[in-house]
Design an enzyme around this catalytic site. Structure first.
Site, PDB file in Angstrom:
ATOM      1  N   CYS A 150       0.834  -1.202   0.000  1.00 50.68           N
ATOM      2  CA  CYS A 150       0.000   0.000   0.000  1.00 50.68           C
ATOM      3  C   CYS A 150       0.869   1.253   0.000  1.00 50.68           C
ATOM      4  CB  CYS A 150      -0.947  -0.003   1.194  1.00 50.68           C
ATOM      5  SG  CYS A 150      -0.131  -0.185   2.808  1.00 50.68           S
ATOM      6  N   HIS A 177       2.006   5.369   9.615  1.00 52.48           N
ATOM      7  CA  HIS A 177       1.140   4.277   9.157  1.00 52.48           C
ATOM      8  C   HIS A 177       0.142   3.835  10.218  1.00 52.48           C
ATOM      9  CE1 HIS A 177      -0.121   0.652   7.109  1.00 52.48           C
ATOM     10  NE2 HIS A 177       0.639   0.970   6.078  1.00 52.48           N
TER      11      HIS A 177
END
Length: 335
Positions: A150, A177
């Site tokens: 991602c 994150h």
């Protein structure tokens, strides 16, 4: 042509890939395999999502299938990928999202069950990696390949535009994150035992961690190989992450010129993949955003015309899942 997907591993990404595939008129899902869930529980988990909400269509169980609206999805519980009858179910492309079968030798077992292609939903040590909007045109008929991570999907379009316009001499990336399923809710033994910090509570800490996302950009953009590296800081939020990319450019550019180049790309060749905003946004504003990378123009700074910090947001679950479906469609149509 409607591309039929199968999903191996019905975890966070597996379930969201299924949602993304069913939302896309050019794709569907015909089979799921997960030996660690029974069908009723899998249907419950698909229907109810703490981040992305309750799935709007009715989800029921019937004759060994999960039924979503008028779509019947066969459910298997095989531990060995070779034993999953993808071909009998009519599956064209398998999303390999267990996190276990991430190399060609292991992932190719799905081909023995009748699948035509396998997309690994993680970085791979030996499978080719494709990032939509960056290097998908390099696809040459491979049967096993990776959708990268991602974070690479957020960073690579950003780096591509900056490098093409101004040249990247070198750069450092930090991804702030969101929490993922590999982390622990309270302090305990780290999974795998090597990353001691990774065993600390995800609820109570910001946790520095390693990531190969920046180095992986060098695999999808060879001209940047060796020019980028990075790290991650895991934070206690359930979804949406942020790339902080600091680069030294070969050509001088003002902040206005940097933002103008990124905005132009977001409205042109990378529309739908790269986004751009000048609003005073925060992470929650990007939950369920299907784009890979959304530049936050007013959050970026520069020290001088050759040293810039660019900030870009991404829904690390939903954006990535949509790109995997896009890659499945792209490669099926190239076959």
């Amino acid at each position: 042509m409607v591309v039929a997907l199968g999903i191996n591993g019905f975890g966070r990404i597996g379930r969201l890939v299924m949602r993304a595939a069913l939302d896309n008129p050019n794709s569907t899902v015909l089979a799921i395999n997960d030996p660690f869930l029974n069908l009723e529980y899998a249907a419950y988990q698909f229907k109810h999502d703490s981040v992305h909400g309750i799935y709007p269509q009715e989800v029921t169980v019937e004759d060994g299938c999960m039924v979503i609206g008028d779509v019947k999805v066969k459910f298997f519980s095989e531990r060995n990928p070779e034993d999953i009858p993808w071909g009998q179910a009519g599956v064209d492309t398998v999303c390999e999202s267990t996190g276990v079968f991430t190399v060609i030798d292991k992932a190719s077992a799905h081909l023995k069950g009748g699948a035509k292609r396998v997309i690994i939903s993680a970085p791979s040590k030996d499978a080719p990696m494709f990032v939509m909007g960056v290097n998908e045109e390099k696809y040459a008929g491979e049967t096993v390949f990776s959708n990268a991570s991602c974070t690479t999907n957020c960073l690579a379009p950003l780096a591509k535009v900056i490098h093409e316009e101004f040249g990247i001499a070198e750069g450092l990336m930090t991804t702030i994150h969101a929490t993922t399923a590999t982390q622990l809710t309270v302090d305990g033994p780290a999974k795998g035992g090597k990353d001691w910090r990774g065993g600390r509570s995800a609820l109570a800490n910001m946790i520095p961690a390693s990531t190969g996302a920046a180095k992986a950009v060098g695999k999808v953009l060879p001209e940047l190989n060796g020019k980028l590296t990075g790290m991650s800081v895991r934070v206690p939020t359930p979804d949406v992450s942020m790339v902080d990319l600091t680069v030294r450019t070969e050509k001088p550019a003002t902040s206005e010129e940097m933002n103008a180049a990124l905005k132009k790309a977001s409205e042109g060749k990378l529309k739908g993949i790269l986004g751009y905003t000048e609003l005073p946004v925060v992470s929650q504003d990007f939950v369920h955003d299907a784009r890979s990378s959304i530049v936050d123009a007013t959050a970026g700074i520069c020290l001088n015309d050759n040293f810039h910090k660019v900030i870009s947001w991404y829904d690390n679950e939903w954006g990535y899942s949509n790109r995997l479906v896009d890659l499945a469609l792209y490669t099926a149509n190239k076959a």
